[in-house]
Design a protein around this motif. Structure first.
Motif, mmCIF file in Angstrom:
data_model
loop_
_atom_site.group_PDB
_atom_site.id
_atom_site.type_symbol
_atom_site.label_atom_id
_atom_site.label_comp_id
_atom_site.label_asym_id
_atom_site.label_seq_id
_atom_site.Cartn_x
_atom_site.Cartn_y
_atom_site.Cartn_z
ATOM 1 N N LEU A 140 0.828 -1.210 0.000
ATOM 2 C CA LEU A 140 0.000 0.000 0.000
ATOM 3 C C LEU A 140 0.863 1.261 0.000
ATOM 4 O O LEU A 140 0.562 2.234 -0.703
ATOM 5 N N PHE A 141 1.942 1.254 0.770
ATOM 6 C CA PHE A 141 2.843 2.398 0.858
ATOM 7 C C PHE A 141 3.461 2.707 -0.509
ATOM 8 O O PHE A 141 3.493 3.860 -0.942
ATOM 9 N N ILE A 195 -4.346 4.027 3.821
ATOM 10 C CA ILE A 195 -2.889 4.134 3.960
ATOM 11 C C ILE A 195 -2.488 5.472 4.560
ATOM 12 O O ILE A 195 -1.550 5.539 5.360
ATOM 13 N N THR A 196 -3.164 6.544 4.224
ATOM 14 C CA THR A 196 -2.788 7.840 4.803
ATOM 15 C C THR A 196 -3.089 7.872 6.296
ATOM 16 O O THR A 196 -2.298 8.379 7.084
ATOM 17 N N HIS A 245 -6.498 4.615 -0.448
ATOM 18 C CA HIS A 245 -5.789 5.872 -0.188
ATOM 19 C C HIS A 245 -6.107 6.385 1.207
ATOM 20 O O HIS A 245 -5.205 6.788 1.966
ATOM 21 N N GLU A 246 -7.366 6.366 1.552
ATOM 22 C CA GLU A 246 -7.776 6.821 2.883
ATOM 23 C C GLU A 246 -7.152 5.939 3.968
ATOM 24 O O GLU A 246 -6.668 6.435 4.989
ATOM 25 N N TYR A 293 -0.510 5.639 7.917
ATOM 26 C CA TYR A 293 0.839 6.193 7.958
ATOM 27 C C TYR A 293 0.981 7.256 9.046
ATOM 28 O O TYR A 293 2.046 7.394 9.647
ATOM 29 N N TRP A 312 0.771 4.040 -2.826
ATOM 30 C CA TRP A 312 0.377 5.386 -2.413
ATOM 31 C C TRP A 312 1.352 6.421 -2.958
ATOM 32 O O TRP A 312 0.953 7.436 -3.521
ATOM 33 N N GLU A 334 -9.984 4.525 -3.691
ATOM 34 C CA GLU A 334 -10.194 5.664 -2.788
ATOM 35 C C GLU A 334 -10.128 5.191 -1.340
ATOM 36 O O GLU A 334 -9.514 5.846 -0.495
ATOM 37 N N ASN A 350 -3.398 -0.218 -8.501
ATOM 38 C CA ASN A 350 -3.675 1.149 -8.081
ATOM 39 C C ASN A 350 -4.425 1.106 -6.764
ATOM 40 O O ASN A 350 -5.165 0.161 -6.488
ATOM 41 N N LEU A 351 -4.235 2.135 -5.962
ATOM 42 C CA LEU A 351 -5.030 2.265 -4.747
ATOM 43 C C LEU A 351 -6.444 2.692 -5.109
ATOM 44 O O LEU A 351 -6.635 3.527 -5.994
#
Length: 179
Positions: free
Chosen positions: A71-72, A133-134, A130-131, A137, A75, A127, A124-125
């Motif tokens: 995922l990182f 992994i952020t 993305h939410e 992190y 991202w 949506e 690809n991530l």
């Protein structure tokens, strides 16, 4: 460096390093004890860091350390083919493929056919990915800060420089060729 424990049953994860060095150099005097200590200490630190991050941040989200690494990479550098994710994350293509199956099932990653090659698949991530992994992190970095705070800022800078020197050494370059 601490005194050698009296008996093997008194050892713990950290004191085993001293014990192992003492026993090894007693039997094999030509062994470079400093290099051995560096290798063992780096390995133990890395294992402790990964265990901490995985147990406090990633496993509660249903991810393994490998899943986080996929995922990182997606991202920050995606979308990309699985072979590129493997390169950037330091994992095998087979490991990435298995992890992507789970991440896709969980709605975090999607696959699409690459335009340049009908056999290639782009990852690809989503949506949700993305939410996820952020958010993860931010928690991951809080743990990174907790570990880094054991050192002053100048010590952190020196250690980073030394570690980067190791990662660009001839031995590291030779190891990278095998990835």
């Amino acid at each position: 460096m601490t005194a050698e424990p009296a008996a093997p049953d008194e050892l713990d994860y950290l004191t085993f390093v001293d014990y192992a060095i003492a026993r090894t150099t007693a039997e094999l005097p030509a062994v470079d004890a400093t290099a051995m200590r560096l290798g063992l200490t780096l390995h133990r630190l890395t294992s402790a860091l990964v265990y901490d991050w995985e147990s406090t941040v990633h496993r509660p989200r249903g991810w393994s350390w490998g899943g986080f690494r996929v995922l990182f990479a997606l991202w920050l550098a995606g979308p990309m083919e699985a072979k590129r994710v493997a390169q950037l994350s330091g994992m095998s293509r087979a490991a990435v493929s298995a992890l992507v199956n789970t991440l896709e099932r969980d709605g975090l990653v999607s696959r699409t056919q690459a335009e340049h090659d009908r056999r290639a698949v782009l990852l690809n991530l989503t949506e949700a990915g993305h939410e996820a992994i952020t958010s993860a992190y931010e928690a991951h970095n809080a743990r990174e800060q907790a570990w880094a705070n054991a050192l002053t800022k100048p010590e952190q800078t020196i250690l980073i420089g030394l570690l980067e020197k190791l990662t660009t050494s001839p031995a590291a370059m030779d190891a990278k060729r095998r990835f």
